[in-house]
Design a protein around this motif. Sequence first.
Motif, PDB file in Angstrom:
ATOM      1  N   UNK A 161       0.861  -1.187   0.000  1.00  0.00           N
ATOM      2  CA  UNK A 161       0.000   0.000   0.000  1.00  0.00           C
ATOM      3  C   UNK A 161       0.893   1.231   0.000  1.00  0.00           C
ATOM      4  N   UNK A 162       0.837   2.062  -1.030  1.00  0.00           N
ATOM      5  CA  UNK A 162       1.767   3.199  -1.125  1.00  0.00           C
ATOM      6  C   UNK A 162       1.430   4.302  -0.120  1.00  0.00           C
ATOM      7  N   UNK A 163       2.472   4.941   0.387  1.00  0.00           N
ATOM      8  CA  UNK A 163       2.292   6.088   1.280  1.00  0.00           C
ATOM      9  C   UNK A 163       2.165   7.398   0.500  1.00  0.00           C
ATOM     10  N   UNK A 164       2.435   7.353  -0.764  1.00  0.00           N
ATOM     11  CA  UNK A 164       2.330   8.517  -1.647  1.00  0.00           C
ATOM     12  C   UNK A 164       2.677   8.080  -3.053  1.00  0.00           C
ATOM     13  N   UNK A 165       2.728   9.029  -3.968  1.00  0.00           N
ATOM     14  CA  UNK A 165       3.044   8.687  -5.355  1.00  0.00           C
ATOM     15  C   UNK A 165       4.130   9.606  -5.895  1.00  0.00           C
ATOM     16  N   UNK A 166       4.999   9.005  -6.692  1.00  0.00           N
ATOM     17  CA  UNK A 166       6.020   9.756  -7.417  1.00  0.00           C
ATOM     18  C   UNK A 166       5.517   9.945  -8.842  1.00  0.00           C
ATOM     19  N   UNK A 167       5.301  11.189  -9.226  1.00  0.00           N
ATOM     20  CA  UNK A 167       4.875  11.475 -10.594  1.00  0.00           C
ATOM     21  C   UNK A 167       6.068  11.523 -11.527  1.00  0.00           C
ATOM     22  N   UNK A 168       5.903  10.968 -12.709  1.00  0.00           N
ATOM     23  CA  UNK A 168       6.983  10.936 -13.709  1.00  0.00           C
ATOM     24  C   UNK A 168       6.496  11.632 -14.970  1.00  0.00           C
ATOM     25  N   UNK A 169       7.139  12.741 -15.311  1.00  0.00           N
ATOM     26  CA  UNK A 169       6.824  13.472 -16.533  1.00  0.00           C
ATOM     27  C   UNK A 169       7.859  13.111 -17.592  1.00  0.00           C
ATOM     28  N   UNK A 170       7.390  12.618 -18.728  1.00  0.00           N
ATOM     29  CA  UNK A 170       8.278  12.218 -19.820  1.00  0.00           C
ATOM     30  C   UNK A 170       8.377  13.346 -20.833  1.00  0.00           C
ATOM     31  N   UNK A 171       9.557  13.542 -21.386  1.00  0.00           N
ATOM     32  CA  UNK A 171       9.749  14.611 -22.345  1.00  0.00           C
ATOM     33  C   UNK A 171      10.947  14.373 -23.234  1.00  0.00           C
ATOM     34  N   UNK A 190       7.224  -0.280 -16.021  1.00  0.00           N
ATOM     35  CA  UNK A 190       6.123  -1.164 -15.629  1.00  0.00           C
ATOM     36  C   UNK A 190       6.640  -2.515 -15.152  1.00  0.00           C
ATOM     37  N   UNK A 191       7.545  -3.134 -15.912  1.00  0.00           N
ATOM     38  CA  UNK A 191       7.961  -4.479 -15.503  1.00  0.00           C
ATOM     39  C   UNK A 191       8.901  -4.441 -14.304  1.00  0.00           C
ATOM     40  N   UNK A 192       9.721  -3.403 -14.180  1.00  0.00           N
ATOM     41  CA  UNK A 192      10.589  -3.298 -13.005  1.00  0.00           C
ATOM     42  C   UNK A 192       9.758  -3.019 -11.749  1.00  0.00           C
ATOM     43  N   UNK A 193       8.690  -2.229 -11.900  1.00  0.00           N
ATOM     44  CA  UNK A 193       7.812  -1.962 -10.763  1.00  0.00           C
ATOM     45  C   UNK A 193       7.091  -3.240 -10.328  1.00  0.00           C
ATOM     46  N   UNK A 194       6.634  -4.029 -11.265  1.00  0.00           N
ATOM     47  CA  UNK A 194       5.951  -5.290 -10.929  1.00  0.00           C
ATOM     48  C   UNK A 194       6.895  -6.253 -10.238  1.00  0.00           C
ATOM     49  N   UNK A 195       8.132  -6.321 -10.673  1.00  0.00           N
ATOM     50  CA  UNK A 195       9.109  -7.208 -10.023  1.00  0.00           C
ATOM     51  C   UNK A 195       9.404  -6.765  -8.601  1.00  0.00           C
ATOM     52  N   UNK A 196       9.381  -5.453  -8.357  1.00  0.00           N
ATOM     53  CA  UNK A 196       9.698  -4.931  -7.029  1.00  0.00           C
ATOM     54  C   UNK A 196       8.466  -4.779  -6.145  1.00  0.00           C
ATOM     55  N   UNK A 197       7.266  -5.020  -6.691  1.00  0.00           N
ATOM     56  CA  UNK A 197       6.048  -4.849  -5.917  1.00  0.00           C
ATOM     57  C   UNK A 197       5.634  -3.404  -5.739  1.00  0.00           C
ATOM     58  N   UNK A 198       6.114  -2.526  -6.600  1.00  0.00           N
ATOM     59  CA  UNK A 198       5.795  -1.097  -6.509  1.00  0.00           C
ATOM     60  C   UNK A 198       4.496  -0.825  -7.268  1.00  0.00           C
ATOM     61  N   UNK A 199       3.481  -0.229  -6.631  1.00  0.00           N
ATOM     62  CA  UNK A 199       2.240   0.096  -7.351  1.00  0.00           C
ATOM     63  C   UNK A 199       2.514   1.108  -8.457  1.00  0.00           C
ATOM     64  N   UNK A 200       1.916   0.887  -9.617  1.00  0.00           N
ATOM     65  CA  UNK A 200       2.079   1.793 -10.748  1.00  0.00           C
ATOM     66  C   UNK A 200       0.722   2.052 -11.377  1.00  0.00           C
ATOM     67  N   UNK A 201       0.405   3.317 -11.609  1.00  0.00           N
ATOM     68  CA  UNK A 201      -0.852   3.688 -12.253  1.00  0.00           C
ATOM     69  C   UNK A 201      -0.546   4.594 -13.436  1.00  0.00           C
TER      70      UNK A 201
END
Length: 385
Positions: A185-195, A307-318
């Motif tokens: 359960x995440x305590x917050x979210x890190x936003x990622x802006x791509x450019x 996405x796949x690195x987050x899934x391997x580490x159990x990090x929620x991604x939206x």
Amino acid sequence: MKIVVQVKLVPDAVQASALESTLRTVNEAANWVSGVAFEQGVPREYALRRHTYAELKSRGLGAQAAQHVIKRVRDAYTTLRANLRAGNLGRPGSARRRKAESRPIAFRVDAAQPYDDRCLSWQYDAQTVSIWTTAGRVKGVRFACSADALKMLQQYRKGESDLIERDGVFYLSATCEVPEATEYEPEGFIGVDLGIANVATTSTGYRAAGRGLNRHRRRQRALRRKLQAKATKSAKRRLKNRRRKEARHAANVNHIIAKRIVTEAQRTSSGIALEDLKGIRQRARLRRPQRVTLHTWAFAQLGQFLAYKARRAGVPLVFVDPAYSSQECAQCHHIAKNNRLNQARFVCRSCGVVAHADRNASRTIAHRGEAAWIAGRESRVPATP
């Protein structure tokens, strides 16, 4: 979760000749089967086998290899039909669609050939493989890979592997079924802006500048143009040797960026909010000099790596809607086109906040990610009777 691990084969001259001959033979056979399938109206796999299996055996293919060739051809036609239905090959009557429908599917002479465990066996301790070829079973073919890749193969390899030839070098791509970590359960979210100017900017302050990557691409483009204009044999040889160099460099940069972001999210028990940029090439309207930069921007690959690195580490991604994220103030959420003065500077016309434009956008994306996560969590809670 499926992860593909690629190892490099190091065959001797005799083994390399057998592998090359095998790929050429199976792909010539695949082209013949494709022609039969086209003439027969692309029958089901069992019916296609009745029309082609005996001939494939007479061409020197083993039983399993023949089955794989037939299945590969049938899968190719299934993919073609799906693309036609989805409109990926143009509208009915368009030149591209007519071309795809009017002739059999063709396979390159060096196209990949799948192998199952009956045709290919791995000896991990010796780092060798035993593989079927048209010249018989070839044993003791050495392969090279990293220690992490070897460990993953030993623990999680499952299913088929593909034999690939690329510029005279042979590779095996093996599928590994890696278990996913439990999502916290995440305590917050890190936003990622791509450019483009900055490949990725996070709401925590990390910024991966795209200056070096863009400079590398411009150098590669100028070198390709120079070699193409020269058009000598040595220039063509150099062009061939440099193929995919830019793609490999961009993939390495994306791996590094994705790993750093996921590690930061895991360390802070945060989730990752990422823009859903599907179809941006069709939506964006740019001048001609800017189109090359956009079309060589590997943002989709970076998103896949995250996405796949987050899934391997159990990090929620939206994934969140990117609409107006560059024009919205992360502080008061006021949206205006003139909030963004230029590529780097953001000044809110409502509350007066001054910030780096990409940093502001990443904070906006973080807010949207948290809102999406809460909405999704509430929708999963059953209603009280």
